[in-house]
Design a protein around this motif. Structure first.
Motif, PDB file in Angstrom:
ATOM      1  N   ALA A   1     -11.399  54.296  46.148  1.00 30.92           N
ATOM      2  CA  ALA A   1     -12.560  53.142  45.890  1.00 30.92           C
ATOM      3  C   ALA A   1     -12.557  52.294  47.358  1.00 30.92           C
ATOM      4  CB  ALA A   1     -12.139  52.473  44.752  1.00 30.92           C
ATOM      5  N   THR A   2     -11.441  51.673  47.704  1.00 34.51           N
ATOM      6  CA  THR A   2     -11.366  50.909  48.843  1.00 34.51           C
ATOM      7  C   THR A   2     -12.139  51.455  50.254  1.00 34.51           C
ATOM      8  OG1 THR A   2      -9.436  50.011  48.301  1.00 34.51           O
ATOM      9  CG2 THR A   2      -9.942  49.582  50.421  1.00 34.51           C
ATOM     10  N   THR A   3     -11.678  52.686  50.212  1.00 32.21           N
ATOM     11  CA  THR A   3     -12.308  53.494  51.328  1.00 32.21           C
ATOM     12  C   THR A   3     -13.898  53.662  51.236  1.00 32.21           C
ATOM     13  OG1 THR A   3     -10.559  55.146  51.850  1.00 32.21           O
ATOM     14  CG2 THR A   3     -12.495  55.766  52.624  1.00 32.21           C
ATOM     15  N   LEU A   4     -14.516  54.022  50.034  1.00 34.65           N
ATOM     16  CA  LEU A   4     -15.811  54.183  49.712  1.00 34.65           C
ATOM     17  C   LEU A   4     -16.546  52.861  49.776  1.00 34.65           C
ATOM     18  CD1 LEU A   4     -15.751  56.898  46.679  1.00 34.65           C
ATOM     19  CD2 LEU A   4     -16.417  57.223  49.150  1.00 34.65           C
ATOM     20  N   ALA A   5     -15.958  51.830  49.420  1.00 31.48           N
ATOM     21  CA  ALA A   5     -16.437  50.390  49.319  1.00 31.48           C
ATOM     22  C   ALA A   5     -16.874  49.872  50.864  1.00 31.48           C
ATOM     23  CB  ALA A   5     -15.845  49.317  48.619  1.00 31.48           C
ATOM     24  N   ARG A   6     -15.680  50.340  51.821  1.00 33.76           N
ATOM     25  CA  ARG A   6     -16.100  50.105  53.109  1.00 33.76           C
ATOM     26  C   ARG A   6     -17.153  50.982  53.888  1.00 33.76           C
ATOM     27  NH1 ARG A   6     -13.388  52.616  56.954  1.00 33.76           N
ATOM     28  NH2 ARG A   6     -11.792  53.492  55.767  1.00 33.76           N
ATOM     29  N   LEU A   7     -17.238  52.127  53.474  1.00 34.11           N
ATOM     30  CA  LEU A   7     -18.153  53.102  54.064  1.00 34.11           C
ATOM     31  C   LEU A   7     -19.732  53.189  53.323  1.00 34.11           C
ATOM     32  CD1 LEU A   7     -15.780  56.269  54.226  1.00 34.11           C
ATOM     33  CD2 LEU A   7     -16.604  54.769  56.167  1.00 34.11           C
ATOM     34  N   ASN A   8     -19.630  52.483  52.238  1.00 29.06           N
ATOM     35  CA  ASN A   8     -21.028  52.573  51.446  1.00 29.06           C
ATOM     36  C   ASN A   8     -21.112  51.181  50.553  1.00 29.06           C
ATOM     37  OD1 ASN A   8     -21.807  55.622  51.665  1.00 29.06           O
ATOM     38  ND2 ASN A   8     -19.844  55.714  51.027  1.00 29.06           N
ATOM     39  N   PRO A   9     -21.098  50.199  51.317  1.00 28.94           N
ATOM     40  CA  PRO A   9     -21.218  48.854  50.463  1.00 28.94           C
ATOM     41  C   PRO A   9     -22.392  48.893  49.500  1.00 28.94           C
ATOM     42  CG  PRO A   9     -22.041  48.686  52.802  1.00 28.94           C
ATOM     43  CD  PRO A   9     -21.472  50.213  52.534  1.00 28.94           C
ATOM     44  N   GLN A  10     -23.499  49.538  49.648  1.00 27.62           N
ATOM     45  CA  GLN A  10     -24.435  49.707  48.540  1.00 27.62           C
ATOM     46  C   GLN A  10     -24.199  50.580  47.336  1.00 27.62           C
ATOM     47  OE1 GLN A  10     -27.048  47.377  48.582  1.00 27.62           O
ATOM     48  NE2 GLN A  10     -25.880  46.503  49.975  1.00 27.62           N
ATOM     49  N   MET A  11     -22.907  51.229  47.309  1.00 27.82           N
ATOM     50  CA  MET A  11     -22.668  52.420  46.277  1.00 27.82           C
ATOM     51  C   MET A  11     -22.352  51.462  44.910  1.00 27.82           C
ATOM     52  SD  MET A  11     -19.341  55.050  46.550  1.00 27.82           S
ATOM     53  CE  MET A  11     -20.341  56.287  47.483  1.00 27.82           C
ATOM     54  N   THR A  12     -22.782  52.208  43.959  1.00 26.55           N
ATOM     55  CA  THR A  12     -22.398  51.977  42.603  1.00 26.55           C
ATOM     56  C   THR A  12     -21.064  53.020  42.232  1.00 26.55           C
ATOM     57  OG1 THR A  12     -24.574  51.265  41.812  1.00 26.55           O
ATOM     58  CG2 THR A  12     -23.077  51.933  40.064  1.00 26.55           C
ATOM     59  N   PHE A  13     -20.004  52.308  41.969  1.00 24.04           N
ATOM     60  CA  PHE A  13     -18.717  53.137  41.585  1.00 24.04           C
ATOM     61  C   PHE A  13     -18.659  53.207  40.015  1.00 24.04           C
ATOM     62  CE2 PHE A  13     -14.141  53.799  41.096  1.00 24.04           C
ATOM     63  CZ  PHE A  13     -14.044  54.887  42.190  1.00 24.04           C
ATOM     64  N   THR A  14     -18.250  54.270  39.676  1.00 18.30           N
ATOM     65  CA  THR A  14     -18.163  54.193  38.069  1.00 18.30           C
ATOM     66  C   THR A  14     -16.712  55.075  37.825  1.00 18.30           C
ATOM     67  OG1 THR A  14     -20.646  54.643  37.629  1.00 18.30           O
ATOM     68  CG2 THR A  14     -19.255  55.156  35.743  1.00 18.30           C
ATOM     69  N   TYR A  15     -16.037  54.719  37.112  1.00 17.08           N
ATOM     70  CA  TYR A  15     -14.530  54.917  36.658  1.00 17.08           C
ATOM     71  C   TYR A  15     -14.276  55.260  35.179  1.00 17.08           C
ATOM     72  CZ  TYR A  15      -9.530  54.515  36.379  1.00 17.08           C
ATOM     73  OH  TYR A  15      -8.137  54.877  36.288  1.00 17.08           O
ATOM     74  N   VAL A  16     -13.873  56.349  34.878  1.00 18.59           N
ATOM     75  CA  VAL A  16     -13.475  56.926  33.637  1.00 18.59           C
ATOM     76  C   VAL A  16     -12.218  56.558  33.138  1.00 18.59           C
ATOM     77  CG1 VAL A  16     -13.318  58.881  32.112  1.00 18.59           C
ATOM     78  CG2 VAL A  16     -15.255  58.735  33.999  1.00 18.59           C
ATOM     79  N   THR A  17     -12.067  55.383  32.424  1.00 21.22           N
ATOM     80  CA  THR A  17     -10.802  55.063  31.995  1.00 21.22           C
ATOM     81  C   THR A  17     -10.451  55.515  30.523  1.00 21.22           C
ATOM     82  OG1 THR A  17     -11.495  52.989  31.027  1.00 21.22           O
ATOM     83  CG2 THR A  17     -10.873  52.875  33.593  1.00 21.22           C
TER      84      THR A  17
END
Length: 219
Positions: free
Chosen positions: A96-112
């Motif tokens: 997630a940290t990598t993707l937030a840096r590379l794609n700041p306009q991304m929506t991240f969805t996590y299955v808990t």
């Protein structure tokens, strides 16, 4: 919409992948995993990547995406807290940290999972670890992040659990699942509904950052 999926060979991930491939609004799907999915589709690209603690070698292939569906997860049964935390918290936050840096306009969805402990103080080890994972994901600089907390999930469209005894239970109880979904929408969903709901929140958002079973089934 261009999406990345982690955990696409697991039961939930298989369902999410299918829904992305049949959704006309999803134009590209990138799967990152340790083993191939075996799925062939013009929209699908796969990266076989073995080190989930370091993405430096493939960062150039992880840019330009609108959403990530993170479906990677393990059972805590028989596992030490240190090991479970590494496989659940460390691996998720690294990606997630990598993707937030590379794609700041991304929506991240996590299955808990249902019962996750947002206070991080409860007696159940897995729920504390999941709670911390959720809390720290919500602090990352994504456009938006959503935590999905399913309970029981009915596998549809050929989706199967990678755990043999779990799949055996599904096989035996299959006739009951459709009934359970109708009479217990707060307890049971399906892989199809999970995929559709995750695509929906990535596309248009949702008022709540943490989605329980009724939220998932309402989408």
């Amino acid at each position: 919409m261009r999406v990345i999926i982690f955990g696409a060979t697991g039961m939930v991930g298989q369902g999410v992948l299918r829904e992305c491939l049949v959704d006309a609004g999803v134009e590209r799907v990138l799967v990152v995993g340790r083993s191939p999915t075996g799925v062939q589709n013009a929209k699908l690209t796969e990266i076989i990547h073995n080190d989930f603690t370091d993405y430096s070698a493939i960062e150039g292939q992880l840019t330009g995406f609108d959403a990530c569906f993170f479906c990677l997860g393990v059972s805590s049964i028989g596992m030490s807290e240190e090991r479970y935390r590494h496989l659940t918290y460390d691996i998720t936050l690294t990606a997630a940290t990598t993707l937030a840096r590379l794609n700041p306009q991304m929506t991240f969805t996590y299955v808990t999972g249902a019962g996750t402990d947002s206070t991080e103080q409860g007696s159940r080890m897995w729920a504390r670890v999941k709670g911390k994972t959720e809390n720290d994901l919500l602090k990352l600089p994504f456009k938006a992040a959503y935590m999905f907390r399913p309970g029981a999930i009915q596998p549809l469209h050929g989706t199967r659990s990678k755990t043999a005894w779990v799949q055996a239970v599904y096989d035996v109880t299959w006739p009951l699942w459709s009934v359970l979904r109708r009479i217990s929408p707060a307890l049971v969903t399906s892989t199809e509904q999970m995929g559709r709901a995750m695509i929906h929140v990535a596309r248009v958002g949702y008022p709540k950052k943490v989605l329980e079973m009724r939220d998932i089934n309402s989408l």
